[in-house]
Design an enzyme around this catalytic site. Structure first.
Site, short mmCIF file in Angstrom:
data_model
loop_
_atom_site.label_atom_id
_atom_site.label_comp_id
_atom_site.label_asym_id
_atom_site.label_seq_id
_atom_site.Cartn_x
_atom_site.Cartn_y
_atom_site.Cartn_z
N LYS A 2 -0.16 7.47 0.84
CA LYS A 2 -1.21 8.29 0.23
C LYS A 2 -2.60 7.74 0.52
CE LYS A 2 1.89 9.98 -3.35
NZ LYS A 2 3.09 9.47 -2.64
N THR B 215 6.93 21.59 -7.12
CA THR B 215 5.54 22.07 -7.08
C THR B 215 5.33 23.18 -6.06
OG1 THR B 215 5.00 20.25 -5.57
CG2 THR B 215 4.57 19.91 -7.92
N SER C 262 0.83 -1.19 0.00
CA SER C 262 0.00 0.00 0.00
C SER C 262 0.87 1.25 0.00
CB SER C 262 -0.95 -0.02 1.20
OG SER C 262 -1.90 1.02 1.09
N LYS D 103 -6.08 2.95 -3.09
CA LYS D 103 -5.21 2.11 -2.25
C LYS D 103 -5.84 1.88 -0.88
CE LYS D 103 -1.68 0.70 -3.30
NZ LYS D 103 -1.34 -0.56 -4.01
N VAL E 167 9.64 5.76 -2.58
CA VAL E 167 10.91 5.03 -2.64
C VAL E 167 11.83 5.76 -3.60
CG1 VAL E 167 10.11 2.76 -1.95
CG2 VAL E 167 9.85 3.46 -4.31
N LEU E 168 13.09 5.86 -3.21
CA LEU E 168 14.06 6.61 -3.98
C LEU E 168 14.35 5.92 -5.31
CD1 LEU E 168 16.52 7.38 -1.07
CD2 LEU E 168 15.10 9.04 -2.25
#
Length: 607
Positions: A405, A467, A402, A417, A443-444
């Site tokens: 978010k 943003t 999951s 999700k 995740v990078l």
């Protein structure tokens, strides 16, 4: 020069130097030891023959003197000493007289002449090469075993472009000392001053066990200079022999944002995976493919790679093929669409996995805002199809991947999700299969993440687009996330939502600045532009709602959320009627339901 010619030259040189040492010994001792020509020739022959025998025994003529070090000096010491002792014994046997003074002087002279002849070879070669090639002055951070190893490698490797000129170390006991002839110039706080004073062009961080927090602090000091900063390979790569200590690499954002690895409960994971059949959906994706890599180390009997994209599945299959073959792991690749319920049921019934890791999902937030129907089909219906098939085939454990978010979701992706979590919680209460979810943040370097985008923008010369200046996110490396997912699956009892400890959140603008500087550019040159928050995005993400918070860790870096309600009838309504809703109505319905903002009968699920 060929080896026979080289050996003949060295033997002739040693013969001449041995003669000189005897003559100088006689000259210094004077008349203390009467020496007839016959006796002198006898001593010379014995000393030369003894020297040759010992030299061959210690392989003196096979050593590369251009790289001579303490080991070669010790060998010369042993050879000269043993040959002198043998010669003195021969003299005593023939004359019953022994001049310790003469042999002591001869020993010192011979040791000096032979040792000097060899090390002049290295000194002249060093001087010649350094005169030909201008090397970059390099500062090594860390005067421990790894740092001194790096320095030795650079000093011995005459083809290297880096010339070590000193160490940095916070250990006060080491400061002002010299290692391999190089001084420890100060601590980390003095990096900027030292780089400027000594005109350093390169900095190498040589501390394999360095914590991520400390590495970040050191790197920030290095950023204050104009020197290029590199780091030695990762400890696991050094231990496994994949790379050598002098194969430096650039500092990566994963080094700065990742956390120190956690030790896994190998025995528990092995019980769940070793010798069993494991199926991974979305096996070609960033998380799915890393799960397959990690799972293969636990020796499953069969590893089933399930995905919709044939290219990505082919890629991970080719990567794992040789490894699995050597370890007798059956590797199966399956191309299937999660929305095809019959196909998914047939696949799971055929291979009958013991554990399923469900990593397949649409995860791109703005794209799912524009295509909510696809999010429903893949993230909700696809999950339901795999979960029901797992229940029908009595799979032991089903693990849903999951997202953070899913907490108080404002986006279609997050809402779908969260609804997927509700579905598997419901199925856990009604099935023999153990269903759990694992929730974590970004995740990078994963596909669609911000880091690959920033790198492309930097390569093009900028600007980097962010943003909002206050946008923050949690980050974790792909390998760490995958390992903790496997660990969480092994801890599953049923119905839990496991939450991975993501550490401290990171400002996206700080991440952008780090990437610009890591690429060797200046922030002012590349520039940062703010584009505004995109549809569905939040300024910050959470991993738990207030109702789910459970502060105690059940395993290092793994928490478990408290049970919440499941709106099963409403989810079924969305599944059955999403196609009839327009996009705006569908998005509103998904977000409302995921946030429990509907009046409905609540089906409780206990963990």
């Amino acid at each position: 020069m060929t080896y026979p010619k080289r050996m003949a030259l060295l033997m002739l040189l040693d013969c001449l130097l041995t003669m000189m040492s005897l003559l100088m010994g006689q000259l210094i001792v004077g008349n203390h030891l009467p020496m007839t020509p016959t006796r002198w020739i006898l001593l010379f022959c014995v000393l030369v023959v003894g020297h040759y025998l010992m030299s061959f025994g210690y392989r003196l003529y096979k050593k590369a003197w251009a790289y001579a070090s303490i080991g070669e000096l010790v060998a010369i010491l042993k050879i000269v000493t043993l040959s002198i002792v043998a010669t003195s014994l021969v003299q005593w046997l023939f004359t019953h007289r022994l001049s310790l003074r003469f042999f002591a002087v001869t020993w010192m002279v011979q040791l000096f002449l032979i040792g000097t002849s060899r090390f002049l070879w290295r000194i002249s070669r060093d001087t010649y090469i350094q005169g030909r090639k201008q090397k970059q002055r390099t500062l090594i951070i860390g005067a421990g075993s790894a740092g001194t190893m790096v320095a030795r490698q650079l000093l011995n490797n005459k083809g290297a472009e880096l010339q070590p000129m000193g160490f940095i170390d916070d250990d006060h006991k080491k400061q002002r000392l010299h290692f391999l002839g190089l001084p420890v110039l100060g601590g980390v706080a003095a990096i900027e001053t030292i780089v400027e004073h000594y005109d350093v062009q390169n900095v190498v961080i040589a501390i394999p066990s360095l914590s991520r927090k400390k590495l970040n602090a050191i790197f920030q000091e290095c950023l204050k200079t104009k020197a290029k900063t590199q780091i030695i390979p990762r400890l696991e790569d050094l231990v496994t022999g994949k790379v050598s200590v002098n194969q430096f690499r650039d500092v990566e954002v994963e080094d700065l944002l990742g956390r120190d690895p956690v030790e896994l409960d190998m025995a528990k994971i092995s019980d769940d995976v070793t010798g069993k059949t494991v199926l991974v959906t979305g096996a070609g994706g960033s998380i799915g493919s890393e799960l397959c890599r990690q799972l293969s180390h636990f020796q499953p009997k069969r590893l089933v790679l399930l995905g919709h994209g044939e290219n990505s599945i082919y890629s991970i299959e080719m990567e794992l093929k040789d490894y699995c073959m050597k370890r007798e792991i059956e590797l199966v690749s399956v191309i299937a669409d999660l929305q095809d319920r019959q196909r998914i049921e047939a696949v799971i019934a055929t291979y009958r996995p013991h554990v399923i890791y469900h990593a397949a999902a649409h995860k791109h937030v703005p794209l799912m805002e524009a295509n909510p129907e696809e999010a429903v089909k893949n993230n909700i219906i696809g999950t339901l199809n795999v979960a029901r098939a797992a229940s029908l085939s009595k799979v032991e454990t089903f693990v849903l991947i999951s997202s953070d978010k899913a907490v108080k979701p404002t986006s279609v992706m997050g809402a779908t999700k969260r609804l997927a979590e509700m579905l598997i919680q419901h199925l856990d209460a009604t099935s023999q299969t153990t269903f759990v979810a694992v929730r974590f943040g970004n995740v990078l370097g994963s596909r669609g993440s911000v880091i690959p985008l920033f790198k492309k923008q930097i390569e093009k010369g900028g600007p980097v687009t962010v943003t909002h200046p206050d946008m923050i996110r949690y980050f974790m490396t792909i390998p760490e996330a995958s390992r903790l997912v496997i660990q969480a699956g092994a801890l599953a009892k049923g119905g839990e939502i496991f939450i991975l400890d993501m550490g401290e959140p990171v400002k996206i603008v700080d991440l952008a600045k780090n990437l610009i500087q890591l690429s060797g550019n200046q922030i002012e040159e590349i520039g940062i532009t703010y584009t505004g928050v995109r549809p569905g995005e939040k300024l910050f993400e959470e991993l738990l709602t207030e109702e789910e918070v459970h502060e105690e860790q059940i395993f290092p870096k793994i928490y478990i959320g408290k049970a919440t309600g499941v709106y099963l009838p409403e989810i079924e309504q969305i599944i059955g009627g999403y196609a009839a809703l327009d996009q705006t109505a569908l998005k509103e319905r998904l977000v409302q339901l995921a946030n429990h903002k509907v009046s409905a009968s609540l089906v409780s699920v206990s963990s």
